[in-house]
Design an enzyme around this catalytic site. Structure first.
Site, short mmCIF file in Angstrom:
data_model
loop_
_atom_site.label_atom_id
_atom_site.label_comp_id
_atom_site.label_asym_id
_atom_site.label_seq_id
_atom_site.Cartn_x
_atom_site.Cartn_y
_atom_site.Cartn_z
N TYR A 7 83.72 51.57 -2.71
CA TYR A 7 83.89 52.11 -1.35
C TYR A 7 83.33 51.14 -0.32
O TYR A 7 83.59 49.94 -0.41
CB TYR A 7 83.26 53.51 -1.25
CG TYR A 7 83.62 54.35 -2.44
CD1 TYR A 7 84.94 54.76 -2.63
CD2 TYR A 7 82.70 54.66 -3.43
CE1 TYR A 7 85.31 55.49 -3.74
CE2 TYR A 7 83.07 55.39 -4.55
CZ TYR A 7 84.37 55.79 -4.69
OH TYR A 7 84.73 56.49 -5.80
N TYR B 120 92.44 66.99 -10.53
CA TYR B 120 91.47 65.96 -10.08
C TYR B 120 90.03 66.37 -10.47
O TYR B 120 89.27 65.55 -10.98
CB TYR B 120 91.60 65.78 -8.57
CG TYR B 120 90.56 64.90 -7.96
CD1 TYR B 120 90.68 63.50 -7.98
CD2 TYR B 120 89.42 65.44 -7.34
CE1 TYR B 120 89.71 62.69 -7.41
CE2 TYR B 120 88.45 64.64 -6.77
CZ TYR B 120 88.60 63.26 -6.82
OH TYR B 120 87.63 62.46 -6.26
N SER C 95 84.16 59.47 -10.44
CA SER C 95 85.22 58.59 -9.89
C SER C 95 85.59 57.42 -10.78
O SER C 95 86.58 56.74 -10.49
CB SER C 95 84.79 58.06 -8.52
OG SER C 95 84.87 59.09 -7.57
N LYS D 1 89.09 57.48 -11.92
CA LYS D 1 90.20 57.03 -11.07
C LYS D 1 90.86 55.75 -11.63
O LYS D 1 92.03 55.49 -11.37
CB LYS D 1 89.70 56.78 -9.64
CG LYS D 1 89.26 58.08 -8.93
CD LYS D 1 88.55 57.78 -7.62
CE LYS D 1 88.08 59.07 -6.94
NZ LYS D 1 87.23 58.81 -5.76
N VAL E 43 79.98 59.09 -8.82
CA VAL E 43 78.83 59.75 -8.21
C VAL E 43 77.88 60.35 -9.28
O VAL E 43 76.76 60.74 -8.96
CB VAL E 43 79.36 60.79 -7.17
CG1 VAL E 43 79.77 62.08 -7.82
CG2 VAL E 43 78.40 61.00 -6.04
O1 DON Z 1 85.66 63.80 -5.28
C1 DON Z 1 84.50 64.10 -5.52
O2 DON Z 1 83.83 64.66 -4.70
C2 DON Z 1 83.83 63.77 -6.84
N1 DON Z 1 84.17 64.66 -7.85
C3 DON Z 1 83.99 62.36 -7.26
C4 DON Z 1 83.44 61.45 -6.24
C5 DON Z 1 82.83 60.20 -6.75
O3 DON Z 1 82.49 60.03 -7.90
C6 DON Z 1 82.57 59.19 -5.71
N2 DON Z 1 81.94 58.04 -6.27
N3 DON Z 1 80.94 57.47 -6.06
#
Ligand code: DON
Length: 304
Positions: free
Chosen positions: A239, A191, A64, A67, A257
């Site tokens: 978040y 994405y 993320s 983003k 993540v």
């Molecule tokens: O959208 C998702 O599930 C992941 N590829 C990215 C999510 C993410 O990194 C959330 N951050 N903490």
């Protein structure tokens, strides 16, 4: 006062002595198998220096954190009209929540929760193929960091896509409200690839220089855009843990993540920290603790 390098060396020592390193993301095998005891921190300063400690040459999945770069590119393409499609308020909910999307008629709260990031990806995609958009994203990140060897891990991207059921639900929901131009398949394909960009903390800290706002930094964004992206990182970058991160660190940051966090000390430096174990909010546990220590020891703050 200790030098930046001494502070980093000191911070990199504590993870070795910690027993609770958090829990690695396990929704895809590529992230589940990452050794949670790894730790790295890099600092790229406004006067052109780069400091690092720990595993700062080990690439990790930026997830993320991507983003931030896609928001910058989407704003470059759509300008302020992007804000008709995505809000600027913290959600107080987890990154992949669908809850507010129904109540707020398909307009996501902010560009850093997944629903909002799908809108920025859609906007950035408009008029180009996923391959062209991803090529432009890689060129942007490589130019920002002055590092050519940044790439996308195709296995991570494919695994993400195979398990992206909740993100597909969000995308279909956005589409049903007319807030997605492209098909959910095209947006999710892009994405999942942007999330699968691999970078080291040194590369990420260098790329973050576009947000420092100081002379001699890569000049890819206007001052107002830097200020606004930093503000959103501060209010929404972690978040439902955004308030806590802001309270502990006092600097804008965006987590992923994969365990990476990009933090900006306005006017001074861009900092990237990585440790794959996550806390209850899904943000790097040791990374957050390290950033709190770093801010405390340097006295760097967004508030003077
Ligand atoms: O959208 C998702 O599930 C992941 N590829 C990215 C999510 C993410 O990194 C959330 N951050 N903490």
């Amino acid at each position: 006062m200790a030098s930046v390098q001494e502070i980093l060396d000191d911070i990199a020592r504590s993870p070795k002595a910690t027993s609770d390193v958090g829990k690695v993301a396990d929704y895809i095998p590529e992230l589940a198998k990452v050794d949670p005891r790894q730790f790295a921190i890099s600092v790229a300063t406004a006067d052109g220096k780069l400091f690092c400690a720990g595993d700062c040459d080990t690439p990790f999945s930026i997830q993320s954190v991507s983003k931030v770069f896609v928001l910058a590119l989407a704003l470059g393409k759509a300008g302020d009209s992007l804000w008709k499609r995505v809000g600027r308020e913290p959600s107080g909910l987890s990154f992949d929540s669908i809850l507010l999307l129904e109540r707020e008629h398909g307009v996501p709260r902010n560009p850093f929760i997944n629903a909002g990031a799908l809108v920025t990806t859609d906007s950035f995609l408009d008029g180009s193929t996923p391959r062209e958009a991803l090529g432009a994203l890689l060129r942007f990140v490589r130019a920002a960091s002055d590092r050519e060897d940044i790439h996308i891990d195709e296995n991570v991207a494919q695994s993400e896509l195979d398990t992206a059921h909740r993100n597909f639900a969000l995308a279909h929901y956005l589409k049903s409200h007319g807030n997605l131009v492209n098909t959910p398949e095209k947006v999710l394909g892009t994405y999942c690839h942007q999330c699968a960009i691999e970078m080291t903390t040194s590369q990420l800290a260098l790329a973050g220089r576009i947000l420092i706002d100081a002379p001699d930094m890569p000049n890819l964004l206007s001052r107002q855009r830097k200020r606004r992206i930093n503000t959103l990182m501060m209010t929404c970058g972690h978040y439902d843990g955004s308030g806590d991160f802001a309270f502990q660190v006092g600097l804008p940051g965006k987590s992923g993540v994969g365990g990476g966090i990009l933090v900006i000390a306005p006017g001074r430096a861009s900092i990237a920290v990585w440790s794959p174990g996550l806390n209850d909010y899904g943000n790097s546990k040791l990374g957050t603790e390290a950033m709190a220590q770093f801010a405390n020891k340097t006295g760097w703050s967004a508030f003077g």
